[in-house]
Scaffold this active site. Structure first.
Site, PDB file in Angstrom:
ATOM      1  N   ASP A  86      -7.120  22.456  36.968  1.00 30.06           N
ATOM      2  CA  ASP A  86      -7.155  21.351  37.612  1.00 30.06           C
ATOM      3  C   ASP A  86      -8.551  21.296  38.428  1.00 30.06           C
ATOM      4  O   ASP A  86      -9.132  22.367  38.665  1.00 30.06           O
ATOM      5  CB  ASP A  86      -5.977  20.991  38.433  1.00 30.06           C
ATOM      6  CG  ASP A  86      -5.955  22.209  39.503  1.00 30.06           C
ATOM      7  OD1 ASP A  86      -6.005  23.056  39.397  1.00 30.06           O
ATOM      8  OD2 ASP A  86      -5.817  21.723  40.742  1.00 30.06           O
ATOM      9  N   GLU A 120      -4.030  24.000  41.559  1.00 29.63           N
ATOM     10  CA  GLU A 120      -4.397  24.817  42.708  1.00 29.63           C
ATOM     11  C   GLU A 120      -5.056  24.111  43.646  1.00 29.63           C
ATOM     12  O   GLU A 120      -5.116  24.441  44.931  1.00 29.63           O
ATOM     13  CB  GLU A 120      -5.237  26.084  41.743  1.00 29.63           C
ATOM     14  CG  GLU A 120      -5.910  27.058  42.980  1.00 29.63           C
ATOM     15  CD  GLU A 120      -7.173  26.709  43.793  1.00 29.63           C
ATOM     16  OE1 GLU A 120      -7.507  27.407  44.737  1.00 29.63           O
ATOM     17  OE2 GLU A 120      -7.800  25.642  43.329  1.00 29.63           O
ATOM     18  N   ASP A 146      -8.240  36.623  40.214  1.00 26.89           N
ATOM     19  CA  ASP A 146      -7.977  35.438  40.085  1.00 26.89           C
ATOM     20  C   ASP A 146      -9.727  34.941  40.534  1.00 26.89           C
ATOM     21  O   ASP A 146     -10.483  36.050  40.751  1.00 26.89           O
ATOM     22  CB  ASP A 146      -7.230  34.986  41.258  1.00 26.89           C
ATOM     23  CG  ASP A 146      -7.089  33.391  41.023  1.00 26.89           C
ATOM     24  OD1 ASP A 146      -7.567  32.691  40.103  1.00 26.89           O
ATOM     25  OD2 ASP A 146      -6.068  32.582  41.992  1.00 26.89           O
TER      26      ASP A 146
END
Length: 473
Positions: free
Chosen positions: A108, A173, A199
């Protein structure tokens, strides 16, 4: 044209890797997967189209890995490790199979404020001037595409990782959504505790540290807590033609000014001191001496200096408070019966949500002002830098970016990885791309783009990381 830089063979390999995969990332950019807290503002068709594009772009990944949908639009891929790796560990009496690696990213993106300000349309995925252009190239579709391309290339060689590998890709996120938490809970429910989670986060930053000429590969070992607080006050209201002093908007404005004029006290946490200590050998004199002594007698004065510098330097030293939204009356000629502000707060390591709220109350000094936590979480636990996991990251960084200095740091922003800290003690945050000051400023801004060669270096990083898992068993 291939880049002509020091280490031209390595640079050429990165250029070729990036050039081959650039059309894949470019296509993913064209899907406008813009996040929103309001479900009515989501164009869910764009998310569907994004997911449908992945098997076309990465066919081997979808042929060999098991894909599971999580929380609707989260994607969790499972790549089973080789039998001999698991058998070797499980065969030792009392030892279980090796714990898995989790590689994370999200697909996103944030909205585009002014498309006309972009050199190339923000969702065009244009490849021009040696770069891939568009919203999400850096945050965070570039990492997602690099991970998938690395796995695709390894699968084409018949490679099987020594450990199980999970690819966890989030869909919300940017709005601090729930998908990552649901994924972590899903793994926990299956008794899975990852060996390492990696991440987005830091990068190979240039022009980031004064007196350090080498690129710095900043690896997030923790991240600040995120706290949204509604500041509000109420009043009788009335007609704007007969105002009274110290109405709701005036009291709210006074509270906001007091917060702005009284920043929270600074401190220099241990990961920041270690970061500067690791930078010391690469720093110019006299910064070399200063960096080496930041944990000693110079700690207090340097903390004050960094705090006064503001910006990123100041944010490294304290809990920050930014008032981002204000609301008063709904009409131009009506006194506000209720005035509110939203304070977006990044809670520093060593502070807590509760302690921060108490400090805000003391600073505001007005019993008519109410504070309400909209959403909040504590700073993430600190992951070690003297373990095999950080050592693997540092060696892989050095192999792909030999001129860079790998250092730990505290992430000022938030990532999905904080949801995994309850099931893994080794959670790190690093996007393996070179970013200069202009590139870092484009994240959530205009003209976000990723260099083709930088994209290729990211692919080589993930490829090297997966190959190196055997050595860590």
């Amino acid at each position: 044209m291939k880049p002509q830089t020091p280490g031209s063979e390595r640079a050429g390999a990165a250029w070729e890797a990036g050039l081959a995969a650039a059309p894949k990332l470019a296509r993913l950019i064209t899907h406008r997967t813009v996040s929103s807290r309001d479900p009515e503002d989501l164009d869910i068709g764009e998310f569907d189209d994004f997911i449908r594009a992945l098997p076309d772009l990465f066919p081997l990944v979808h042929r060999h890995l098991v894909l599971e949908r999580v929380n609707g639009y989260g994607l969790l891929y499972h790549w089973k490790g080789c039998a001999h790796g698991s058998a070797r560990s499980a065969g030792r009496e009392g030892n279980p199979a090796p714990a898995p690696l989790v590689l994370m990213a999200h697909y996103d993106v944030v909205p585009v404020v002014d498309p006309e300000a972009w050199v190339h349309p923000p969702f065009s995925g244009q490849i021009a001037d040696g770069r891939i252009w568009g919203r999400g190239t850096l945050d965070d579709k570039g990492s997602l595409a690099a991970i998938l391309q690395a796995v695709e290339l390894l699968l084409a060689e018949g490679f099987i990782p020594a450990r199980d590998v999970y690819l966890s890709f989030g869909n919300n996120e940017e709005t601090a959504g729930t998908t990552a938490g649901v994924t972590a809970a899903l793994l926990a429910g299956r008794g899975i505790r990852p060996w390492m989670v990696l991440d987005e986060g830091g990068a190979v930053a240039t022009q980031a540290f004064p007196f350090v000429d080498r690129p710095v590969a900043v690896v997030g070992v923790t991240e600040k807590g995120i706290l949204d607080v509604e500041i509000s006050t109420e009043d009788a209201g009335g007609h704007a033609s007969t105002p009274h002093r110290r109405g709701a908007t005036a009291r709210l404005a006074r509270a906001v000014v007091r917060l702005d004029e009284n920043p929270l006290p600074p401190a220099l946490p241990s990961p920041t001191i270690e970061m500067f200590a690791r930078l010391a050998p690469s720093a110019r004199f006299p910064a070399r001496l200063v960096f080496r002594n930041m944990g000693g007698l110079l700690r207090v004065p340097l903390t004050r200096i960094l705090a006064r510098m503001g910006g990123e330097s100041g944010a490294m030293t304290r809990t920050t408070v930014a008032v981002t939204q204000l609301h008063g009356s709904s009409a131009a000629n009506v006194l506000a019966s209720r005035a509110t502000a939203n304070a977006n707060i990044r809670v520093a390591l060593g502070d807590t949500v509760d302690g921060t709220l108490k400090r805000l109350t003391r600073i505001i000094r007005d019993p008519s002002i109410s504070l309400r936590v909209v959403e909040g979480n504590e700073p993430a636990p600190v992951s070690a830098t003297d373990n095999n996991q950080f050592g693997l990251l540092a060696r892989t960084i050095t192999a792909v970016f030999p001129e860079a200095v790998p250092v730990p740091y505290i992430m000022l922003g938030g990532t999905d990885s904080r949801r995994f800290t309850e099931i893994c003690d080794a959670v790190y945050r690093f996007a393996p791309f070179r970013m200069d000051r202009e590139a870092r400023a484009s994240i959530h801004g205009d003209n976000e783009s990723l260099g083709v060669q930088a994209f290729g270096e990211g692919i080589l990083f993930y490829t090297g990381l997966l190959r190196s898992l055997e050595a860590e068993l």
